[in-house]
Design an enzyme around this catalytic site. Structure first.
Site, short mmCIF file in Angstrom:
data_model
loop_
_atom_site.label_atom_id
_atom_site.label_comp_id
_atom_site.label_asym_id
_atom_site.label_seq_id
_atom_site.Cartn_x
_atom_site.Cartn_y
_atom_site.Cartn_z
N GLU A 1 70.43 89.46 -56.19
CA GLU A 1 68.97 89.81 -56.77
C GLU A 1 68.31 90.56 -56.41
O GLU A 1 67.14 90.74 -55.79
CB GLU A 1 68.45 88.41 -55.61
CG GLU A 1 69.00 86.97 -56.39
CD GLU A 1 69.06 85.79 -55.66
OE1 GLU A 1 67.73 86.03 -54.10
OE2 GLU A 1 69.49 84.68 -55.85
N GLU B 1 76.46 82.89 -58.24
CA GLU B 1 75.41 81.73 -57.44
C GLU B 1 75.61 80.88 -58.11
O GLU B 1 74.31 80.35 -58.25
CB GLU B 1 74.46 82.63 -56.76
CG GLU B 1 74.10 82.27 -55.53
CD GLU B 1 73.10 82.93 -54.46
OE1 GLU B 1 71.84 83.36 -54.93
OE2 GLU B 1 73.36 83.88 -54.73
#
Length: 840
Positions: free
Chosen positions: A446, A513
């Protein structure tokens, strides 16, 4: 005289070796017969050391510590007699007080940072001019400076990678003083709980001035089949002597039994550095896989004039991994799905100073659940983690960084990224690339505002040091340069993965994720909860739910009206109905249906400290196992999806006072064909398992016994029974070991459960408990799994049971004799348990 350690879990009946097997018991008990000196970590790492050349010694014991910043503490003559004595690994943040005003905030679980100093004296009777002396730290958080005898050795900002210093020029005969300053005064330094201090192992190493460069050693298996494998070795030997080195190098390949399978001897003459590149053939190799984690050892022995001057070995595995577009992942020519979990490195009440026994217990739970892959979120883990993954059979997504040039937490590694990232990435990959468990690298997660060019830099740098594994990035799918497209939360929406595959058919997708669901152990709601609608994250707004609703994989309510009222909104339901964007069952159906979607790393395996939604919460409930290490119901859902061993599980518990006659949704998870439910001996029907991945009965509540039986091919495969509990009467104490080694390292876990007079577990008990441990052990952690309980896990000896349970973690203090564990409770009959300690 070489000292060898070989260990492998395959084909070993652990209970024949030790009644409560741990990595210490199944390796050390056998190995101490032939090993004069070796620590637990050395056994786990299966490294070979020469008594005449290379020696490695743990120096974890007997450090001095202060959580202050005294002037002059780096000097050898500094007076540290009033400092606290302790053993490493050590995390001072977890010892602190949870306070709303602590600057770590929600990210760091409201725990403190600070500046701490460590000091230790090492006495050398003699200094050998032909020997190099060094110290290696496996991990220090954060911003460490190290001195020896007042000489500054260096500064290291990365809290997740080890580092080493050459001590040779500064040592004297007699007392030598090591001083370490750890500066974690600026917080938050991470988006999760990071801990503080020298929280991993520390090693003292000596070696001859002509030695193998262990960081350059690289073992690959370019050709693999069941009949034959080619093993390639690339290595370097360094000569720090003034004269030319004239050496003989013998390289042995040994199987898991320690039997020689291949060997060669080469002679070399060189001035400074000699490169080695050799190939070996192994007939009928034992191939490494999660189901059969077979390991080999490569032993490199260097001699000069017939005298051994260095011996170094590392374990490796022979295996072939292929990532085929639109087909999936193939391990040793067999398709395999990634049944993975993301985890942070903390272990709840212990913070980040995690003993090997505790780490092993956690991994064993995941293995028993059917998990075959782990992601190190979002940084390198301790070296022993990878060795356990090798020998236990986990595939690893090894992640180097969370962010890159832009900080994500105000004082995180991004402040140092430009200066250190290339060296740290090289160190990271070289450290872990010989582990067969590592099957894919991740260069970030991210990452804020990354560019395609930045991603290219990271990927190309990674491939300088290893081209045998693909590279991915958590939520890095928008970049062109990763080999496997990594998706986080965005990949949980409908049609996102399908659309990406249409546009990029040559790239496999992995859920770096996925998925995010929440549960609190022992808590149930029958109405489905959606985070964006019911408790939005700081970046979400409730009004966005209508816009997002068509993209979410909705889950039907289990009842028209909520059955279980009055529960804190900070706790989440242990039915599979508290989701962010997609539930566990819907997502695993996607994995099985889409060949280009090779599997996922669920967020998370264990509840972890930090990233809470607000005070007073230490975390959010993303884990399938709580902070104490107790499984939630999702554990058994994943087991039904991932494990080959027949199993069945039913929920909720069956102690619902005041609910007589109310229909309770009873849910069953099983990997068998069908299941039958019984209430007080009467069958409530037999139902098949289907694509919903759960079987549901609506059962009018009455006290008694609820039993489920699972069938395959009309034969009983598994069953489970739960009973209604009466009033809490006492506790039961269950441990994972019956004896402890009196070595200051061995650890046992004691599960405390509240039961009624008939020994039936009381699932909603919240009695105040008092604990006392005396004799040869001491408490290093207390935990009940309640994310809202802000008691100290180190110093508060009182703790409420949370939904009937609490955990004690007890470590040997080095004293031989009995350990007495005593538990008293509010309105409960007291209990005690005696554990013996032994010296091996």
């Amino acid at each position: 005289m070489k000292q060898k350690v070989f260990a492998n879990t395959e084909n070993v009946c652990l209970n024949q070796i030790h009644p409560n097997p741990t990595p210490q018991s199944f390796i050390l008990i056998e190995m101490k017969k032939i090993i004069l000196f070796i620590g637990v970590y050395l056994a786990l790492c299966q490294v070979v050391f020469s008594s005449e050349g290379r020696q490695v010694k743990s120096i974890n014991f007997d450090w001095k510590f202060t959580l202050t910043n005294p002037q002059g503490a780096s000097a050898k003559a500094f007076d540290d007699t009033k400092w606290r004595a302790l053993d490493l690994p050590h995390d001072w943040s977890i010892e602190g007080e949870f306070k709303k005003e602590n600057p770590s905030g929600t990210s760091g679980a409201f725990l403190p940072g600070g500046i701490g100093w460590y000091r230790k004296d090492i006495t050398l009777e003699k200094i050998d001019p032909n020997t190099i002396y060094s110290i290696r730290f496996d991990g220090v958080y954060l911003n460490s400076d190290v001195w020896i005898n007042g000489f500054h050795l260096g500064f290291h900002p990365n809290g997740y990678l080890g580092f080493e210093y050459d001590l040779t020029p500064y040592l004297i005969e007699g007392k030598n003083t090591i001083a370490v300053k750890v500066d974690h005064s600026k917080l938050p330094s991470g988006r999760w709980y990071t801990g503080s201090g020298i929280y991993r192992n520390v090693w003292w190493e000596t070696k001859n001035r002509t030695y193998l460069l262990e960081e350059d050693l690289f073992i690959t298996t370019p050709q693999v089949s069941t009949e034959k494998a080619t093993v390639h070795l690339a290595a370097s030997i360094l000569n720090q002597k003034k004269r030319k080195a004239k050496i003989e190098v013998q390289i042995n390949v040994l199987d898991k039994e320690g039997q020689l399978v291949s060997s060669t001897v080469k002679k070399y003459q060189f001035q400074k550095q000699q490169e080695i590149a050799l190939d070996f053939e192994v007939e009928n190799p034992n191939l490494w896989s999660p189901k059969s984690p077979s390991m080999y050892t490569m032993e490199t022995i260097i001699t000069h004039n017939g005298k051994e001057i260095d011996c170094y070995s590392t374990t490796f595995g022979i295996r072939k991994v292929e990532w085929k577009p639109n087909e999936g992942v193939f391990l040793n020519d067999e398709p395999i799905l990634i049944k993975g979990l993301s985890n942070h490195q903390d272990a709840g009440p212990l913070g980040v100073a995690v003993p090997e026994d505790v780490l092993y217990r956690r991994l064993k739970m995941l293995k028993d659940m059917g998990c075959n892959a782990l992601r190190t979120a979002h940084h390198p883990f301790a070296p022993e983690f990878y060795t356990m993954c090798d020998t236990m059979g986990f595939m690893v997504m090894d992640e180097a960084f969370d962010g890159w040039w832009n900080t994500k937490a105000k004082f995180d590694y991004g402040l140092h990224f430009e200066e250190y990232w290339k060296k740290d990435l090289e160190t990271f990959i070289k450290r872990d690339r010989n582990h067969p468990s590592v099957v894919i690298w991740s260069v970030g997660n991210e990452v804020k505002g990354y560019t395609n060019e930045q991603q290219k830099l990271l990927v190309e740098e990674a491939k300088k040091w290893d081209t045998t594994r693909p590279v991915t990035q958590g939520r890095g799918y928008k970049g062109d340069h990763i080999d496997i497209a990594g998706f986080n939360g965005h990949g949980e929406f409908k049609n996102v993965l399908e659309k990406y595959n249409e546009d990029h058919p040559q790239k496999l997708i992995i859920g770096t994720e996925i998925t995010h669901t929440l549960q609190t152990r022992g808590v149930y709601r029958t109405k489905t909860w959606y985070r964006t609608k019911d408790n939005p994250a700081p970046w979400e707004k409730p009004e966005h739910f209508k816009k997002l609703e068509p993209k979410i994989y909705k889950i039907e309510d289990l009842s028209e009206e909520e059955v279980f009222e009055g529960i804190s909104p900070k706790y989440q339901s242990s039915y599979d109905n508290s989701i962010v964007r997609i539930g566990v069952r819907d997502d695993w159906n996607r994995v099985e249906q889409m060949d280009f979607y090779v599997g996922n790393f669920r967020w998370t395996g264990f509840d972890y400290l930090g990233e809470s939604f607000n005070w007073p919460a230490r975390t959010a409930n993303f884990g399938i196992i709580d902070l104490a290490g107790f499984p939630k119901d999702h554990y058994y859902l994943y087991q039904s999806l991932w494990s080959d061993q027949p199993m069945v599980h039913l929920l909720p518990h069956w102690s619902h006072k005041g609910k007589e006659g109310v229909k309770i949704p009873v849910v069953v998870y099983t990997n068998c064909d069908e299941a039958e439910l019984f209430l007080n001996g009467a069958s409530l029907g037999r139902k098949p398992m289907n694509e919903s991945r759960q079987i549901v009965w609506q059962v009018p509540y009455q006290k008694g016994e609820l039993k489920v039986v699972a069938y395959t091919d009309d034969k009983i495969q598994a069953s489970k029974t739960i009973k209604t509990a009466e009033e809490a009467y006492t506790t039961t104490l269950t441990t994972d070991k019956r004896v402890l080694q009196a070595d200051r390292k061995d650890v046992l876990h004691c599960e405390v459960s509240v039961v009624d007079q008939n020994g039936v577990f009381v699932p909603n008990a919240s009695n105040e408990l008092q604990f006392k441990v005396t004799g040869g052990g001491h408490l290093i952690g207390i935990e009940n799994g309640d994310i809202l309980d802000m008691s100290s896990s180190k110093y508060d000896l009182n703790r409420k049971a949370f939904n009937g349970k609490c955990l004690l973690i007890i470590q040997s203090n080095g004293q031989k004799g009995n350990i007495k564990i005593e538990v008293e409770g509010e309105g409960l009959k007291s209990q005690q348990l005696i554990i013996n300690t032994i010296v091996l």
